[in-house]
Design an enzyme around this catalytic site. Structure first.
Site, PDB file in Angstrom:
ATOM      1  N   SER A   1       0.894  -1.306   0.020  1.00  0.00           N
ATOM      2  CA  SER A   1       0.158   0.129  -0.070  1.00  0.00           C
ATOM      3  C   SER A   1       0.816   1.282  -0.018  1.00  0.00           C
ATOM      4  O   SER A   1       1.872   1.406   0.921  1.00  0.00           O
ATOM      5  CB  SER A   1      -0.892   0.108   1.347  1.00  0.00           C
ATOM      6  OG  SER A   1      -1.761   1.090   1.314  1.00  0.00           O
ATOM      7  N   GLU A   2       0.532   2.247  -1.027  1.00  0.00           N
ATOM      8  CA  GLU A   2       1.363   3.084  -1.056  1.00  0.00           C
ATOM      9  C   GLU A   2       1.637   4.358   0.270  1.00  0.00           C
ATOM     10  O   GLU A   2       2.319   5.044   0.352  1.00  0.00           O
ATOM     11  CB  GLU A   2       1.275   4.202  -2.414  1.00  0.00           C
ATOM     12  CG  GLU A   2      -0.196   4.720  -2.585  1.00  0.00           C
ATOM     13  CD  GLU A   2      -0.937   3.664  -3.385  1.00  0.00           C
ATOM     14  OE1 GLU A   2      -1.818   4.203  -4.064  1.00  0.00           O
ATOM     15  OE2 GLU A   2      -0.854   2.538  -2.989  1.00  0.00           O
TER      16      GLU A   2
END
Length: 221
Positions: free
Chosen positions: A45-46
Site C-alpha cells: 500500500s502506497e
C-alpha cells in the site's frame, strides 16, 4: 456472477506465488477474494506498508491507500511514504492492478480525473503505472453511456503513456504485444462480434483466441 466479479476472478489468475502486488481502490480490491489456494501474494500500500490483510479482519487504526479499513498479516512491515514510493519507483512491485476510465491502443491509460469534476488528486496512480513491472487494468468494457472505454486515443488526461500490459473486462482479455493490442480471450458466452462492436480501438485477434478459463453458471449480470 456479475461483471465485476468476473473481472476480479480473471485478474486473480494472473498473479503468481510470492508476487508483491498493489491493488487500486474499487474493483481491484476484490481480486484477493479469488486467488487460487496455492497462490500467496504480499499486498503493498502506497501509504506505507507491506502485508495488508483482509478487510474482514480490519484493525481500527489501519487504513489502506483508499482510506478503507484493513488488517495486516503476520510479517507485515510499516514505513513512511517516501520509502513506500521508493519501492514502487524502484521497480520492486511485481504487478499493479488498477481501474481505468480509458485505455487506448497505444497502451496509454487515463484513470485519475474527468475534467470539470472534483477529484482528490492523482494519488499514487502515476507512480504505480510507471514503476510496477506489470500493469493490469481491471475495468468494465463500456462507460455508463454505452461508449467504449478501449479507444483509438484517450480523450481524458493521461495517467501514463505506453505502460499498460493487460486489460481485463467482462467481455475479454487484451494484451499489449510488440506495440499492438491483441485480443487473447473472450468471456463465456461472448462472441468476437460483440467485442468488436463494443471496442473502438483497433486490435488483433490472437491465433490461439480462446474462452476465459472461468466457469460461469449464472451468466454475467
Amino acid at each position: 456472477m456479475n461483471a465485476k466479479e468476473l473481472i476480479a476472478r480473471r485478474v486473480a489468475l494472473e498473479l503468481h506465488d510470492g508476487d508483491i502486488v498493489n491493488l487500486g481502490i474499487g474493483l481491484p480490491t476484490q481480486v484477493v477474494n479469488y486467488l487460487p489456494t496455492d497462490i500467496h501474494i504480499t499486498l503493498q500500500s502506497e501509504n506505507g506498508f507491506l502485508g495488508l490483510g483482509p478487510v474482514t479482519e480490519a484493525h481500527p487504526n489501519l487504513v489502506n491507500a483508499g482510506g478503507q479499513p484493513c488488517g495486516m498479516l503476520p510479517g507485515a512491515a510499516m514505513f513512511d511514504s517516501a520509502f513506500s514510493f521508493a519501492l514502487i519507483r524502484g521497480g520492486h512491485v511485481d504487478a499493479s492492478v488498477l481501474g481505468g476510465l480509458q485505455v487506448d491502443q497505444g497502451a496509454n491509460l487515463a484513470n485519475w480525473m474527468v475534467p470539470g469534476k472534483m477529484v482528490p488528486g492523482m494519488g499514487g496512480a502515476m507512480d504505480l503505472v510507471t514503476g510496477a513491472r506489470r500493469v493490469i487494468i481491471a475495468m468494465e468494457h463500456c462507460a455508463k453511456d454505452g461508449s467504449s472505454k478501449i479507444l483509438k486515443l484517450c480523450t481524458l488526461p493521461l495517467t501514463a503513456k505506453n505502460k499498460v500490459s493487460m486489460i481485463v473486462t467482462e467481455l475479454g482479455v487484451f494484451n499489449f504485444e510488440n506495440g499492438s493490442l491483441v485480443l487473447k480471450e473472450h468471456a463465456p458466452g461472448v462472441t468476437l462480434e460483440t467485442i468488436r462492436e463494443k471496442t473502438e480501438a483497433e486490435f488483433i485477434v490472437a491465433p490461439d483466441f480462446k474462452p476465459m478459463p472461468i466457469v460461469v453458471e449464472e451468466g454475467v449480470a
